[in-house]
Motif scaffolding. Structure first.
Motif, PDB file in Angstrom:
ATOM      1  N   THR A   6       0.877  -1.187   0.000  1.00 26.32           N
ATOM      2  CA  THR A   6       0.000   0.000   0.000  1.00 26.32           C
ATOM      3  C   THR A   6       0.909   1.230   0.000  1.00 26.32           C
ATOM      4  O   THR A   6       2.052   1.161   0.442  1.00 26.32           O
ATOM      5  CB  THR A   6      -0.920   0.058   1.236  1.00 26.32           C
ATOM      6  OG1 THR A   6      -0.138   0.413   2.391  1.00 26.32           O
ATOM      7  CG2 THR A   6      -1.636  -1.261   1.481  1.00 26.32           C
ATOM      8  N   ILE A  30      -0.698  -1.089  -4.668  1.00 28.22           N
ATOM      9  CA  ILE A  30      -2.041  -0.505  -4.610  1.00 28.22           C
ATOM     10  C   ILE A  30      -1.940   0.959  -5.052  1.00 28.22           C
ATOM     11  O   ILE A  30      -1.094   1.709  -4.557  1.00 28.22           O
ATOM     12  CB  ILE A  30      -2.614  -0.532  -3.170  1.00 28.22           C
ATOM     13  CG1 ILE A  30      -2.325  -1.863  -2.461  1.00 28.22           C
ATOM     14  CG2 ILE A  30      -4.098  -0.171  -3.154  1.00 28.22           C
ATOM     15  CD1 ILE A  30      -2.895  -3.070  -3.088  1.00 28.22           C
ATOM     16  N   ARG A  32      -4.344   4.526  -6.056  1.00 32.35           N
ATOM     17  CA  ARG A  32      -5.708   5.069  -5.979  1.00 32.35           C
ATOM     18  C   ARG A  32      -6.045   5.991  -7.134  1.00 32.35           C
ATOM     19  O   ARG A  32      -7.087   6.639  -7.123  1.00 32.35           O
ATOM     20  CB  ARG A  32      -5.934   5.760  -4.647  1.00 32.35           C
ATOM     21  CG  ARG A  32      -4.998   6.899  -4.378  1.00 32.35           C
ATOM     22  CD  ARG A  32      -5.311   7.555  -3.057  1.00 32.35           C
ATOM     23  NE  ARG A  32      -4.297   8.540  -2.741  1.00 32.35           N
ATOM     24  CZ  ARG A  32      -4.484   9.563  -1.943  1.00 32.35           C
ATOM     25  NH1 ARG A  32      -5.637   9.735  -1.367  1.00 32.35           N
ATOM     26  NH2 ARG A  32      -3.507  10.403  -1.703  1.00 32.35           N
ATOM     27  N   ARG A  49      -5.619  -1.099  -8.961  1.00 29.38           N
ATOM     28  CA  ARG A  49      -6.358   0.144  -8.719  1.00 29.38           C
ATOM     29  C   ARG A  49      -7.417  -0.031  -7.633  1.00 29.38           C
ATOM     30  O   ARG A  49      -8.250  -0.919  -7.707  1.00 29.38           O
ATOM     31  CB  ARG A  49      -7.038   0.593 -10.020  1.00 29.38           C
ATOM     32  CG  ARG A  49      -6.173   1.391 -10.978  1.00 29.38           C
ATOM     33  CD  ARG A  49      -5.814   2.768 -10.443  1.00 29.38           C
ATOM     34  NE  ARG A  49      -6.967   3.554 -10.028  1.00 29.38           N
ATOM     35  CZ  ARG A  49      -7.705   4.306 -10.827  1.00 29.38           C
ATOM     36  NH1 ARG A  49      -7.447   4.361 -12.110  1.00 29.38           N
ATOM     37  NH2 ARG A  49      -8.723   4.995 -10.358  1.00 29.38           N
ATOM     38  N   LEU A  50      -7.351   0.813  -6.622  1.00 36.79           N
ATOM     39  CA  LEU A  50      -8.340   0.843  -5.543  1.00 36.79           C
ATOM     40  C   LEU A  50      -8.562   2.291  -5.145  1.00 36.79           C
ATOM     41  O   LEU A  50      -7.590   2.983  -4.835  1.00 36.79           O
ATOM     42  CB  LEU A  50      -7.818   0.108  -4.311  1.00 36.79           C
ATOM     43  CG  LEU A  50      -8.001  -1.398  -4.187  1.00 36.79           C
ATOM     44  CD1 LEU A  50      -7.526  -1.848  -2.821  1.00 36.79           C
ATOM     45  CD2 LEU A  50      -9.461  -1.754  -4.362  1.00 36.79           C
ATOM     46  N   ASP A  51      -9.799   2.734  -5.101  1.00 36.82           N
ATOM     47  CA  ASP A  51     -10.052   4.135  -4.766  1.00 36.82           C
ATOM     48  C   ASP A  51      -9.764   4.436  -3.302  1.00 36.82           C
ATOM     49  O   ASP A  51      -9.410   5.547  -2.948  1.00 36.82           O
ATOM     50  CB  ASP A  51     -11.512   4.503  -5.073  1.00 36.82           C
ATOM     51  CG  ASP A  51     -11.754   4.532  -6.582  1.00 36.82           C
ATOM     52  OD1 ASP A  51     -10.749   4.609  -7.318  1.00 36.82           O
ATOM     53  OD2 ASP A  51     -12.919   4.464  -7.008  1.00 36.82           O
ATOM     54  N   ALA A  57     -11.879  -5.130  -0.699  1.00 28.93           N
ATOM     55  CA  ALA A  57     -11.181  -4.864  -1.971  1.00 28.93           C
ATOM     56  C   ALA A  57      -9.677  -5.095  -1.800  1.00 28.93           C
ATOM     57  O   ALA A  57      -9.017  -5.650  -2.693  1.00 28.93           O
ATOM     58  CB  ALA A  57     -11.455  -3.435  -2.417  1.00 28.93           C
ATOM     59  N   LEU A  58      -9.148  -4.706  -0.652  1.00 27.02           N
ATOM     60  CA  LEU A  58      -7.712  -4.921  -0.414  1.00 27.02           C
ATOM     61  C   LEU A  58      -7.381  -6.415  -0.402  1.00 27.02           C
ATOM     62  O   LEU A  58      -6.309  -6.832  -0.851  1.00 27.02           O
ATOM     63  CB  LEU A  58      -7.299  -4.314   0.926  1.00 27.02           C
ATOM     64  CG  LEU A  58      -7.003  -2.811   0.955  1.00 27.02           C
ATOM     65  CD1 LEU A  58      -6.867  -2.330   2.404  1.00 27.02           C
ATOM     66  CD2 LEU A  58      -5.730  -2.489   0.177  1.00 27.02           C
TER      67      LEU A  58
END
Ligand SMILES: NC(=O)c1ccc[n+]([C@@H]2O[C@H](COP(=O)([O-])OP(=O)(O)OC[C@H]3O[C@@H](n4cnc5c(N)ncnc54)[C@H](OP(=O)(O)O)[C@@H]3O)[C@@H](O)[C@H]2O)c1
Length: 303
Positions: A6, A30, A32, A49-51, A57-58
């Motif tokens: 992250t 990760i 965003r 991609r994660l907002d 989701a992680l």
């Protein structure tokens, strides 16, 4: 081996991805935003991609990883971002996701000031408190927690080097107070290699390392060493210091920003924290880069 990172698009995250690529370790980063994903890819990672740092989701991003490296944090509360939501909430989400994905080990970056929370006024702010809460969440999680508590992490891609080079070229370098407060800069490349070692090392957990370079140095002496290195590399290196009183810098930081820095960020500079680097040498199985070598490499990398 495979890791998931992250904060992968940040200064340390990109160094971890580069070190992983060099070591043949697969790394998911990760990201965003599309821009962050591009930075992850350029550093040799596979973007995911994660907002937001949301647990379920992680967990998909962590699937198949041997360790998670959790770096996504804020060092000051700007706009609507709070320590509680990003630092503590993000860490809780990472813990839940690691459990869901079956990842045992989490490597986390805290802060050197956390060790003296409540013992020194500059280590006793909401930022360090949030880092302390993250550490506790990890220690209580039952996961294999490895915590690094960094002093200043230094190297190409950081913000301080271009700023100091600009100030030297303009004729004066700004220093808060007398610069007697100490720091112990560590090369970002060493920090990255230590992360990879920690991701796999068979030591007792939880385990905490102070993340410091080989040499404690006052900020005043650091500026002298920086200017001397700049001169050796053919850059403007005459050091003229413009001293700003500590109270004035802090008042401006509290009122909205001193040179873009908020009060908690100034505390990290002024907190005068140093530590023993010996456990890091043992973990790395090698010497850490010297302060002068780190400064020269960072200056040389600047256009
Ligand atoms: N650098 C140092 O000297 C130093 C010293 C002490 C401790 N640390 C710790 O080391 C870690 C890494 O530091 P760094 O210098 O690499 O920081 P950085 O360059 O500021 O990177 C921060 C990373 O966190 C991500 N991030 C920020 N807010 C987020 C949010 N709300 N949700 C998801 N991701 C978010 C950023 O993503 P975007 O790219 O999308 O913004 C970026 O990838 C941090 O935990 C920091 O507290 C660093």
């Amino acid at each position: 081996m495979k890791i998931a990172v992250t904060g992968a698009s940040g200064f340390v995250g990109r160094a971890v991805l580069r070190a992983a690529a060099q070591a043949g370790i697969a790394a998911t980063g990760i990201a965003r935003s599309a821009e962050a994903a591009t930075r992850v890819q350029a550093a040799g990672g596979t973007p995911f991609r994660l907002d937001a740092l949301e647990a379920h989701a992680l967990a998909s991003a962590f699937a198949g990883a041997d360790a998670v490296v959790h770096l996504a944090q804020i060092g000051a509360e700007r706009h609507s971002q709070t320590y509680d939501a990003v630092n503590v909430g993000g860490t809780r989400a990472v813990i839940a996701a690691a459990r869901e994905a079956g990842v045992r080990r989490v490597v986390f970056f805290s802060g050197l000031g956390v060790a003296r929370y409540g013992m020194h006024p500059r280590c006793t702010n909401p930022y360090f408190l949030s880092k302390l809460r993250c550490e506790l969440e990890l220690f209580e999680s039952g996961l294999e927690a490895v915590v690094f508590r960094p002093s200043y992490i230094f190297g190409p891609g950081g913000e301080l080097v271009p700023l100091l080079l600009r100030e030297l070229a303009a004729g004066a370098v700004t220093r808060i107070g007398d610069g007697a407060y100490r720091m112990q800069p560590i090369a970002v490349a060493d920090a990255a290699r230590l992360v990879l070692s920690a991701a796999a090392a068979p030591f007792a957990v939880p385990h905490v390392f102070d993340l410091v370079g080989p040499e404690p140095v006052s900020y005043a002496a650091f500026l002298e060493r920086f200017a001397a290195a700049a001169g050796r590399l053919g850059r403007p290196g005459a050091l003229l210091v413009r001293e700003v009183p500590v109270e004035r810098a802090l008042a401006e930081a509290r009122a909205g920003g001193w040179g873009g820095l908020l009060a908690d960020e100034l505390d990290c500079l002024l907190c005068d924290e140093v530590a023993d680097a010996a456990p890091l040498r043992e973990l790395l199985g090698a010497e850490l880069a010297t302060l002068d070598a780190v400064i020269e490499a960072a200056i040389a990398a600047e256009p």
